[in-house]
Design a protein around this motif. Structure first.
Motif, PDB file in Angstrom:
ATOM      1  N   GLU A  82     -53.775  41.573 -38.725  1.00  0.00           N
ATOM      2  CA  GLU A  82     -53.865  42.505 -37.598  1.00  0.00           C
ATOM      3  C   GLU A  82     -55.078  43.418 -37.760  1.00  0.00           C
ATOM      4  OE1 GLU A  82     -51.217  45.803 -35.152  1.00  0.00           O
ATOM      5  OE2 GLU A  82     -50.290  44.698 -36.780  1.00  0.00           O
ATOM      6  N   GLU A  83     -55.288  43.917 -38.960  1.00  0.00           N
ATOM      7  CA  GLU A  83     -56.474  44.734 -39.248  1.00  0.00           C
ATOM      8  C   GLU A  83     -57.749  43.932 -38.954  1.00  0.00           C
ATOM      9  OE1 GLU A  83     -58.718  45.895 -43.340  1.00  0.00           O
ATOM     10  OE2 GLU A  83     -56.584  46.409 -43.284  1.00  0.00           O
ATOM     11  N   PHE A  84     -57.754  42.663 -39.340  1.00  0.00           N
ATOM     12  CA  PHE A  84     -58.924  41.815 -39.127  1.00  0.00           C
ATOM     13  C   PHE A  84     -59.219  41.625 -37.645  1.00  0.00           C
ATOM     14  CE2 PHE A  84     -58.718  39.106 -43.298  1.00  0.00           C
ATOM     15  CZ  PHE A  84     -59.002  40.225 -44.049  1.00  0.00           C
ATOM     16  N   TYR A  85     -58.211  41.221 -36.855  1.00  0.00           N
ATOM     17  CA  TYR A  85     -58.521  40.932 -35.457  1.00  0.00           C
ATOM     18  C   TYR A  85     -58.849  42.197 -34.682  1.00  0.00           C
ATOM     19  CZ  TYR A  85     -53.617  41.625 -33.754  1.00  0.00           C
ATOM     20  OH  TYR A  85     -52.382  42.120 -33.421  1.00  0.00           O
ATOM     21  N   GLU A  86     -58.315  43.340 -35.080  1.00  0.00           N
ATOM     22  CA  GLU A  86     -58.714  44.591 -34.425  1.00  0.00           C
ATOM     23  C   GLU A  86     -60.175  44.912 -34.735  1.00  0.00           C
ATOM     24  OE1 GLU A  86     -55.743  47.416 -35.658  1.00  0.00           O
ATOM     25  OE2 GLU A  86     -54.319  46.745 -34.123  1.00  0.00           O
ATOM     26  N   GLY A  87     -60.593  44.709 -35.985  1.00  0.00           N
ATOM     27  CA  GLY A  87     -61.997  44.914 -36.351  1.00  0.00           C
ATOM     28  C   GLY A  87     -62.924  43.945 -35.642  1.00  0.00           C
TER      29      GLY A  87
END
Length: 185
Positions: A82-87
């Motif tokens: 989730e952190e990755f796709y938000e970034g």
């Protein structure tokens, strides 16, 4: 007398309503006021477009794995992805806006992403084990990082602003890659 006074009061309103208004808001001199670096537009915008396509492909791969991951590392990886796709989402927007700043359209349509992205392996349908998801992302992030590194070199001579943006993109990709690899050690 009242009707004459009323007519005199309405005269400016009627005249205003009869004016035709142009919907062309472009200024004939406005384009000259927009700061523009001397850039070699095709290589720069080609690099931005390729990066945009690959980042979008990676965004969807990460999001798909975020939803369908299974295994003992589920909660850790679910939150990490989730952190990755938000970034990635914010970075996609920055890359597209840089291309627009160079007066070139950004193309992020699904058909374009499917046809133009070289990243592999493809994200499988259905559930994916935690270990396999890490292997997929490690391979894809490495390809993406290497592609962006090549574009950093290509844009360095002609467009330092785009080069700087691509350096920040690579920094984010390398951070994601490091986090994925840390699970595989």
């Amino acid at each position: 007398m009242k009707s004459l006074l009323f007519s005199l009061l309405l005269l400016p309103v009627v005249g205003f309503a009869q004016q035709s208004f142009s919907t062309d808001y472009r200024s004939p001199t406005g384009a000259d006021r927009v700061p523009r670096a001397e850039t070699d537009i095709p290589p720069t915008t080609d690099a931005l477009q390729a990066t945009l396509v690959e980042l979008t492909d990676q965004y969807y791969a990460v999001h798909q794995l975020h939803w369908n991951i299974t295994g003992p590392l589920f909660i850790s990886l679910h939150e990490l992805y989730e952190e990755f796709y938000e970034g990635l989402s914010g970075t996609i927007d920055e890359v597209a806006e840089r291309k627009l700043a160079l007066d070139q359209p950004a193309d992020n349509r699904p058909a374009t992403v499917v046809s133009d992205s070289p990243l592999s392996p493809a994200t499988p349908a259905g559930f994916v084990s935690d270990k396999r998801s890490l292997e997929i992302l490690a391979e894809r992030y490495e390809q993406l990082s290497n592609n962006v590194a090549r574009r950093i070199t290509e844009t360095g001579e002609t467009d330092p602003v785009t080069q700087d943006l691509l350096i920040s993109v690579k920094d984010m990709l390398d951070l994601h890659l490091w986090k994925v690899r840390s699970f595989l050690k």
